[in-house]
Design a protein around this motif. Structure first.
Motif, PDB file in Angstrom:
ATOM      1  N   LEU A   1      -1.028   1.115  -5.072  1.00 23.98           N
ATOM      2  CA  LEU A   1      -0.018   0.135  -4.686  1.00 23.98           C
ATOM      3  C   LEU A   1       1.295   0.469  -5.385  1.00 23.98           C
ATOM      4  CD1 LEU A   1      -2.144  -3.141  -5.001  1.00 23.98           C
ATOM      5  CD2 LEU A   1      -1.661  -1.842  -2.923  1.00 23.98           C
TER       6      LEU A   1
ATOM      7  N   ASP B   1      -5.089   9.291  -3.933  1.00 25.78           N
ATOM      8  CA  ASP B   1      -5.534   7.918  -4.213  1.00 25.78           C
ATOM      9  C   ASP B   1      -5.109   7.030  -3.048  1.00 25.78           C
ATOM     10  OD1 ASP B   1      -6.331   5.491  -5.178  1.00 25.78           O
ATOM     11  OD2 ASP B   1      -4.970   5.453  -6.898  1.00 25.78           O
ATOM     12  N   PRO B   2      -5.984   6.811  -2.070  1.00 24.38           N
ATOM     13  CA  PRO B   2      -5.598   6.039  -0.882  1.00 24.38           C
ATOM     14  C   PRO B   2      -5.393   4.555  -1.148  1.00 24.38           C
ATOM     15  CG  PRO B   2      -7.940   6.579  -0.818  1.00 24.38           C
ATOM     16  CD  PRO B   2      -7.371   7.307  -1.987  1.00 24.38           C
ATOM     17  N   ASP B   3      -5.837   4.038  -2.298  1.00 21.29           N
ATOM     18  CA  ASP B   3      -5.755   2.605  -2.582  1.00 21.29           C
ATOM     19  C   ASP B   3      -4.602   2.252  -3.528  1.00 21.29           C
ATOM     20  OD1 ASP B   3      -8.072   2.219  -1.042  1.00 21.29           O
ATOM     21  OD2 ASP B   3      -9.342   2.687  -2.776  1.00 21.29           O
TER      22      ASP B   3
ATOM     23  N   SER C   1       0.846  -1.198   0.000  1.00 21.82           N
ATOM     24  CA  SER C   1       0.000   0.000   0.000  1.00 21.82           C
ATOM     25  C   SER C   1       0.879   1.246   0.000  1.00 21.82           C
ATOM     26  CB  SER C   1      -0.914  -0.008   1.229  1.00 21.82           C
ATOM     27  OG  SER C   1      -1.657   1.187   1.295  1.00 21.82           O
TER      28      SER C   1
ATOM     29  N   PRO D   1      -0.286   5.017  -0.828  1.00 21.65           N
ATOM     30  CA  PRO D   1      -1.249   6.017  -1.309  1.00 21.65           C
ATOM     31  C   PRO D   1      -0.566   7.122  -2.105  1.00 21.65           C
ATOM     32  CG  PRO D   1      -1.672   5.476   0.996  1.00 21.65           C
ATOM     33  CD  PRO D   1      -0.378   4.823   0.637  1.00 21.65           C
TER      34      PRO D   1
END
Length: 412
Positions: A328, A324-326, A48, A50
């Motif tokens: 990768l 964009d917190p999602d 992860s 962000p």
């Protein structure tokens, strides 16, 4: 196919097999000659990470009010100075009130005079007054009724030829004059009632001016500065002090045009404030509807809680806005990357043997680095690049197929 061609093909196959076996033997010999490294190996996985946009800006007061005078006068007393805490309605500056008190007394006297002219007692409402019952109107009405009675008597005598036509005309004219004077008296009383209302408004204005002689704080806050001192004459609208409200504070930043479409109200951001050790978390509360035409940047705001007043307006701050917190990314610890002579490299493990792999680093967050080129998910690298050199990796240190050491967590 002739026998000669078949012989050449068999001979070629024998030569190729011999060379291939020789190369494999050479590689195997070289591998056996390499030293064995007792180093930890890291399996690369997507982590992860962000997506963020950096912005620089400053902290601003939530509200800033330049307090001015509503009436002109000389300053008698200053109640608030720089840094003082004020509540809504607290006195800030007091003007000399003597002239305003005299104006109130004059307006009260004029109102009393207007009320007395129509017979209103103190405390009686104007709405209670009937113009027909006012003393001047009653007097004129009595005179009118007297002329009406006299006209009726003269008319009776005129019918009996006991009075001349001239005497009748004089009485009729006197009756019409009395009627007109009655109507004038009614209009005069109505005019005085209107004058009473004017005097009431004048008294209210005088009292409001007396009230405005004390300039009060328009909100809770601190005195940023003051522009007057006792004895200063101030005119209408002249600033006397500036009040600021610093809870909450507003962070105002700008982002380049290429990121303008990724900013929206409600997005989270992390604020690193100059001279403050701990970062602050906040959310975007306002976004400008247009870009600045000169800088080609978009302005946004975020509210920062400041209940304990630990922050001050004007501090420099740097924001990381999460767009964009999602997202990768390939993330490795900084220990797995080495830099030398301008080259950034990692030690990649291929078939149990280490080899240098040049990489390109993106963003750093704490002790974690984003790798944007050179590595892919599933690759194995040495956890400590300082131990990196060509050699065999201890088989016990190499993760089994499908099992990888956890990638480092991205710094928040």
């Amino acid at each position: 196919m002739t026998a000669r061609n078949l012989s050449w093909m068999l001979l070629s196959a024998i030569v190729i097999c011999g060379c291939s076996g020789k190369n494999e033997a050479t590689i195997e010999a070289k591998t056996k000659s390499l030293e064995t490294l007792d180093a930890d190996v890291l399996g690369i996985e997507l982590s992860s990470w962000p997506t963020t946009v950096r912005s620089q800006g400053s902290l601003y007061a939530d509200e800033q009010s330049i307090v001015g005078a509503k009436v002109a006068g000389r300053v008698a007393e200053v109640h608030g100075d720089v840094g003082d805490v004020l509540k809504l309605g607290d006195p800030l500056v007091t003007l000399d009130q003597e002239d305003f008190l005299l104006q109130v007394q004059q307006a009260e006297a004029q109102l009393l005079q207007a009320r007395s002219s129509v017979g209103l007692l103190e405390g009686d409402p104007v709405a209670k007054l009937d113009p027909a019952n006012a003393p001047p109107v009653r007097q004129e009405r009595a005179l009118w009724e007297e002329t009406q009675s006299s006209l009726e008597r003269i008319a009776s005598l005129r019918s009996q030829n006991a009075m001349s036509q001239g005497e009748y005309d004089v009485a009729a004219a006197a009756e019409r004059v009395a009627e007109a004077r009655y109507a004038s008296a009614v209009n005069g009383v109505r005019e005085k009632i209107a004058l009473i209302q004017v005097r009431q408004v004048e008294l209210a204005v005088a009292r409001e001016r007396l009230k405005d002689a004390i300039i009060r704080a328009p909100m809770d806050g601190f005195v940023l500065n003051r522009q007057v001192a006792p004895g200063t004459f101030v005119s209408v609208g002249q600033p006397v002090a500036t009040i600021v409200r610093t809870n909450p504070l507003r962070f105002r930043g700008k982002i380049p045009e290429r990121y303008s479409q990724s900013i929206a109200v409600g997005q989270s951001l992390r604020l690193k404030i100059e001279s403050v050790t701990e970062p602050r978390e906040a959310k975007i509360t306002r976004v400008s509807p247009a870009l600045d035409q000169q800088s080609r940047a978009l302005t946004f705001e975020a509210l920062i809680e400041n209940e304990n007043q630990t922050l001050r307006a004007g501090l420099f701050a740097e924001a990381e806005v999460v767009t964009d917190p999602d997202a990768l990314a390939i993330v490795v610890p900084d220990s797995a990357i080495s830099e030398f002579a301008g080259a950034t490299k990692a030690w990649k493990v291929v078939d149990g043997v280490t080899q240098e792999q040049e990489v390109r680093i993106g963003e750093r967050r704490g002790a974690s680095l984003q790798v944007v080129q050179g590595l892919a998910a599933g690759d194995l690298i040495l956890l400590d690049a300082e131990q990196g050199r060509v050699g065999k990796v201890n088989a016990e240190k190499v993760p089994q197929a499908g099992v990888h050491a956890a990638a480092p967590i991205a710094a928040k």
